[in-house]
Motif scaffolding. Structure first.
Motif, PDB file in Angstrom:
ATOM      1  N   PHE B 359       0.802  49.066 -17.241  1.00  0.00           N
ATOM      2  CA  PHE B 359       0.156  47.861 -17.672  1.00  0.00           C
ATOM      3  C   PHE B 359       1.023  46.653 -18.210  1.00  0.00           C
ATOM      4  O   PHE B 359       1.924  46.898 -18.525  1.00  0.00           O
ATOM      5  N   MET B 360       0.248  45.599 -18.325  1.00  0.00           N
ATOM      6  CA  MET B 360       0.985  44.339 -18.854  1.00  0.00           C
ATOM      7  C   MET B 360      -0.187  43.627 -19.597  1.00  0.00           C
ATOM      8  O   MET B 360      -1.425  43.867 -19.534  1.00  0.00           O
ATOM      9  N   ASP B 361       0.191  42.612 -20.460  1.00  0.00           N
ATOM     10  CA  ASP B 361      -0.722  41.888 -21.145  1.00  0.00           C
ATOM     11  C   ASP B 361      -0.832  40.632 -20.295  1.00  0.00           C
ATOM     12  O   ASP B 361      -0.482  40.428 -19.208  1.00  0.00           O
ATOM     13  N   VAL B 362      -1.649  39.701 -20.872  1.00  0.00           N
ATOM     14  CA  VAL B 362      -2.280  38.442 -20.002  1.00  0.00           C
ATOM     15  C   VAL B 362      -1.010  37.464 -19.697  1.00  0.00           C
ATOM     16  O   VAL B 362      -1.020  36.825 -18.595  1.00  0.00           O
ATOM     17  N   ASN B 363       0.063  37.668 -20.451  1.00  0.00           N
ATOM     18  CA  ASN B 363       1.128  36.725 -20.265  1.00  0.00           C
ATOM     19  C   ASN B 363       1.882  37.497 -18.845  1.00  0.00           C
ATOM     20  O   ASN B 363       2.459  36.661 -18.119  1.00  0.00           O
ATOM     21  N   GLY B 364       1.915  38.772 -18.879  1.00  0.00           N
ATOM     22  CA  GLY B 364       2.605  39.500 -17.674  1.00  0.00           C
ATOM     23  C   GLY B 364       1.715  39.274 -16.418  1.00  0.00           C
ATOM     24  O   GLY B 364       2.183  38.822 -15.432  1.00  0.00           O
ATOM     25  N   ALA B 365       0.380  39.196 -16.759  1.00  0.00           N
ATOM     26  CA  ALA B 365      -0.512  38.830 -15.395  1.00  0.00           C
ATOM     27  C   ALA B 365      -0.287  37.693 -15.098  1.00  0.00           C
ATOM     28  O   ALA B 365      -0.550  37.446 -13.851  1.00  0.00           O
ATOM     29  N   LYS B 366       0.069  36.645 -15.895  1.00  0.00           N
ATOM     30  CA  LYS B 366       0.221  35.091 -15.507  1.00  0.00           C
ATOM     31  C   LYS B 366       1.293  35.113 -14.200  1.00  0.00           C
ATOM     32  O   LYS B 366       1.409  34.150 -13.590  1.00  0.00           O
ATOM     33  N   VAL B 368       1.316  36.959 -11.744  1.00  0.00           N
ATOM     34  CA  VAL B 368       0.726  37.403 -10.452  1.00  0.00           C
ATOM     35  C   VAL B 368      -0.046  36.199  -9.885  1.00  0.00           C
ATOM     36  O   VAL B 368      -0.783  35.361 -10.823  1.00  0.00           O
ATOM     37  N   GLU B 369      -0.093  35.982  -8.741  1.00  0.00           N
ATOM     38  CA  GLU B 369      -0.962  34.943  -7.956  1.00  0.00           C
ATOM     39  C   GLU B 369      -2.311  35.424  -8.485  1.00  0.00           C
ATOM     40  O   GLU B 369      -2.788  36.355  -8.469  1.00  0.00           O
ATOM     41  N   ILE B 370      -3.017  34.364  -8.926  1.00  0.00           N
ATOM     42  CA  ILE B 370      -4.598  34.735  -9.364  1.00  0.00           C
ATOM     43  C   ILE B 370      -5.288  35.423  -8.396  1.00  0.00           C
ATOM     44  O   ILE B 370      -6.153  36.278  -8.564  1.00  0.00           O
ATOM     45  N   ASP B 371      -5.396  34.970  -7.341  1.00  0.00           N
ATOM     46  CA  ASP B 371      -6.099  35.302  -6.081  1.00  0.00           C
ATOM     47  C   ASP B 371      -5.580  36.789  -5.602  1.00  0.00           C
ATOM     48  O   ASP B 371      -6.459  37.721  -5.377  1.00  0.00           O
ATOM     49  N   GLU B 372      -4.374  37.280  -5.964  1.00  0.00           N
ATOM     50  CA  GLU B 372      -3.733  38.585  -5.809  1.00  0.00           C
ATOM     51  C   GLU B 372      -4.370  39.652  -6.748  1.00  0.00           C
ATOM     52  O   GLU B 372      -4.971  40.656  -6.379  1.00  0.00           O
ATOM     53  N   LEU B 373      -4.420  39.054  -7.997  1.00  0.00           N
ATOM     54  CA  LEU B 373      -4.772  39.888  -9.114  1.00  0.00           C
ATOM     55  C   LEU B 373      -6.358  40.023  -8.914  1.00  0.00           C
ATOM     56  O   LEU B 373      -6.621  41.277  -9.103  1.00  0.00           O
ATOM     57  N   GLN B 374      -7.093  39.115  -8.531  1.00  0.00           N
ATOM     58  CA  GLN B 374      -8.616  39.243  -8.429  1.00  0.00           C
ATOM     59  C   GLN B 374      -8.932  40.289  -7.345  1.00  0.00           C
ATOM     60  O   GLN B 374      -9.710  41.009  -7.399  1.00  0.00           O
ATOM     61  N   ARG B 375      -8.089  40.200  -6.298  1.00  0.00           N
ATOM     62  CA  ARG B 375      -8.351  41.037  -4.925  1.00  0.00           C
ATOM     63  C   ARG B 375      -8.189  42.529  -5.578  1.00  0.00           C
ATOM     64  O   ARG B 375      -8.916  43.264  -5.162  1.00  0.00           O
ATOM     65  N   GLY B 376      -6.996  42.750  -6.515  1.00  0.00           N
ATOM     66  CA  GLY B 376      -6.843  44.027  -6.774  1.00  0.00           C
ATOM     67  C   GLY B 376      -7.943  44.724  -7.544  1.00  0.00           C
ATOM     68  O   GLY B 376      -8.435  45.708  -7.767  1.00  0.00           O
TER      69      GLY B 376
END
Lengths: 142, 520
Positions: B359-366, B368-376
């Protein structure tokens, strides 16, 4: 002694004959050689359903090969006679969204329609083999 | 009278038996010879078998060198095989993109990382060629229409040097467009059954089946697929094999690594069977490192095949933390290579009953390209939690030790040192990232069988060796079907480099062979 050699020659020739016929039968395609070829490729053995049937389409209207035994289901050109082109298909399934538009795959362009759409067998969804999201699994393939 | 008749009958039976024995020995003869070809149906200067990264690079490269009458075939109903569905990531130092990101890197570091992961079993000259020549190949791709989109760091690499196009087809498709534009031919549904050799043992063509219908059933043995019509293609300068690996073949992969049981998941497409490699064994081709088959851990246990979560998971290994939910503690260096990490995950996941939590926090998640994150997220493989307590509840994480471990982890990131697992912390826009700010994004890594490090033994110019150490003239091989580049374990994003660099070399080598034949 001479009789023996004659018999050996005959049996070898016969065996050779059987062997080559067996080889040829194996290589002529997915359906092995049957005595009455016409029966194998009849409309009865290869029925169609749905719209294609309602339109009264015959074998020759989709399959472009001369001989029935050469028919392949890879016939994009024929499909596009009515179904236009990939751009139009992408539009028609565009409402499914970017992740589920099966006609706009980033992996494959211009693939043959029969990878999913089959007339003589049940249709299948190619994408769902890898992509398991619910929205993909729920798609009905005609 | 009866006695004589019986004796004659017995004689006939014995002769028939002898005749049958003679014919059955014909099966044992492995190689197909020129004299067995009834007639050549088509003739080409060269033929490439396989249309992924390596095959496509070989094809375009031989055309770059002037070959015109060339054909690329693929047994599947689509082009590109595993390459089309892969991450399309290319590991290279000294690119302009690296410089833009302020990364300090050089080919010697890349070589060191590659040999470390390969346990020094790699062919060192081949590794050197990949690290140095790979930059020229990188730029060649750009010249042919490839556009690099993402930049990251992959496990086992000491610096961020992974350039991705988004998905592998964004490399193979532009190259294939060039091939078509310049008059090369590429066809699907054609499977190579046999190489054809002349009486000097030189490869001069192949036996194929056109209109081959691949059967999409992992349990089905491709050797039982008898569809298609037999044809014979002549290949004047020879054949380039780029048929990929066999990670999706439950029977063949287990021959070389017994621990890879049939029900283990794979990232590979259905076509990655051992059909060709088995043929090559019969043809006396030398294979090396066959026991090294990689299991990849950037995939999610909550998804089939390669899936959508892998980009989030890749970032997670760089900017997040991975724990065993039962103990609440870390158990491996998150940015270690695929072999170390997969082994560590297998050691704790109880055969799939206790998946790790990354897991990561929101800064880690940033990162990742937003569309890839949402796809996951849409695929149910990436989870979003507003609080840590929600995550702890969802995955039944051992709370006390977990919170302690998280505190320790954050202190390590701030100090820049990991005394527990020796991890080096990646930087994003110049700074490392802790796990403090909600929301939190998690995934459950599940290793899958991915890549065959071993394969055909070749020279650095992709010429193929037979088992006696002699070169088989007219035969070349490149890509995953070959062995020796990666040794014990392959680094992520080194495969595309291998395929393009050695694909080009195979193309150049066969073109040179053709020019020599034309001149003589």
């Amino acid at each position: 002694m001479k009789q023996l050699w004659k018999q050996l020659l005959i049996s070898m020739v016969l065996l050779g004959g059987f062997y080559t016929v067996a080889m040829a039968a194996n290589e002529s395609g997915s359906l092995s050689a049957t005595p009455n070829l016409n029966d194998k490729y009849s409309a009865k053995n290869y029925p169609i359903e749905g719209v294609h049937q309602k339109l009264g389409l015959t074998c020759k209207e989709c399959h472009s090969e001369e001989k029935a035994e050469d028919y392949s289901s890879a016939m994009k050109a024929t499909c596009f006679k009515c179904h236009e082109n990939y751009e139009k298909l992408q539009e028609r399934t565009g409402h499914l969204g970017h992740n589920n538009n099966i006609h706009a795959s980033p992996h494959f362009t211009n693939i043959d329609c029969d990878l999913c759409h089959k007339s003589h067998q049940p249709s299948q969804n190619l994408c769902v083999q890898c992509h398991g999201q619910k929205t993909m699994k729920q798609l009905i393939v005609k | 009278m009866l006695d004589i008749q019986r004796r004659k009958a017995m004689q006939k039976l014995v002769l028939l038996g002898g005749g049958m024995a003679l014919f059955s020995t014909l099966d044992v003869q492995a190689k197909m010879l020129e004299k067995d070809v009834p007639k050549w149906d088509e003739e080409y200067d060269a033929i490439v078998v396989g249309s992924g990264y390596a095959g496509t690079a070989a094809m375009l490269s031989m055309m770059d060198k002037g070959l015109k009458n060339v054909l690329m075939i693929d047994k599947m109903q689509y082009m590109g095989g595993n390459s089309s569905i892969s991450g399309g990531s290319y590991a290279m130092s000294r690119t302009s993109i690296q410089k833009e990101n302020g990364v300090v890197d050089d080919p010697e570091m890349h070589i060191k990382d590659t040999l470390k992961s390969g346990h020094n079993l790699n062919n060192p000259e081949m590794v050197r060629i990949m690290a140095y020549e790979g930059l020229d190949a990188f730029n060649w791709l750009v010249d042919n229409g490839v556009k690099w989109k993402l930049f990251s760091r992959s496990g086992g690499h000491s610096a961020p040097r992974n350039h991705s196009v988004g998905v592998g087809s964004y490399i193979t498709m532009p190259l294939q467009e060039q091939i078509i534009k310049r008059g090369g031919q590429q066809r699907t549904r054609i499977i190579m059954d046999e190489l054809v050799y002349n009486d000097k043992g030189i490869v001069i063509g192949m036996k194929v089946r056109e209109k081959y219908e691949f059967k999409f059933d992992r349990a089905f043995d491709e050797n039982d697929n008898k569809t298609g019509k037999v044809k014979y293609y002549r290949a004047n300068a020879g054949v380039v094999l780029a048929t990929g690996g066999w990670a999706a073949d439950p029977k063949v992969r287990q021959i070389f690594d017994p621990s890879l049981t049939p029900n283990m998941p794979t990232t590979n497409h259905y076509g990655a069977t051992g059909y060709t490699i088995q043929k090559l064994i019969k043809d006396d081709v030398d294979l090396i490192d066959m026991q090294y088959i990689q299991i990849m851990h950037v995939t999610s246990a909550d998804e089939d095949s390669f899936g959508f979560a892998f980009r989030t998971i890749t970032s997670g290994y760089s900017f997040g933390m991975m724990i065993n939910p039962k103990t609440g503690r870390r158990f491996v260096n998150e940015i270690a290579d695929r072999k170390i990490s997969s082994d560590a995950i297998f050691a704790m996941n109880e055969g799939g009953k206790n998946h790790p939590i990354l897991f990561m926090d929101v800064n880690g998640a940033k990162t990742v390209e937003i569309d890839e994150l949402q796809r996951g997220i849409e695929a149910g493989a990436v989870y979003q939690f507003e609080t840590l307590d929600e995550m702890i509840a969802k995955f039944n994480i051992n709370k006390e030790p977990f919170l302690e471990e998280l505190k320790k982890y954050n202190s390590y990131v701030k100090a820049g040192k990991d005394p527990d697992f020796n991890r080096t912390f990646s930087k994003y826009k110049g700074a490392t990232i802790t796990i403090e700010q909600p929301p939190f994004f998690a995934a459950r890594p599940g290793p899958k069988i991915h890549h065959c490090m071993g394969g055909v033994h070749t020279t650095v110019n992709c010429e193929v060796f037979n088992k006696s150490g002699k070169l088989i003239e007219g035969l070349f091989a490149c890509g995953e079907v070959t062995g020796g580049r990666h040794g014990y374990n392959r680094l992520g994003s080194n495969s595309v480099v291998d395929c393009i660099v050695f694909g080009r070399r195979a193309g150049f080598a066969i073109a040179e062979r053709y020019q020599k034949m034309v001149r003589s």
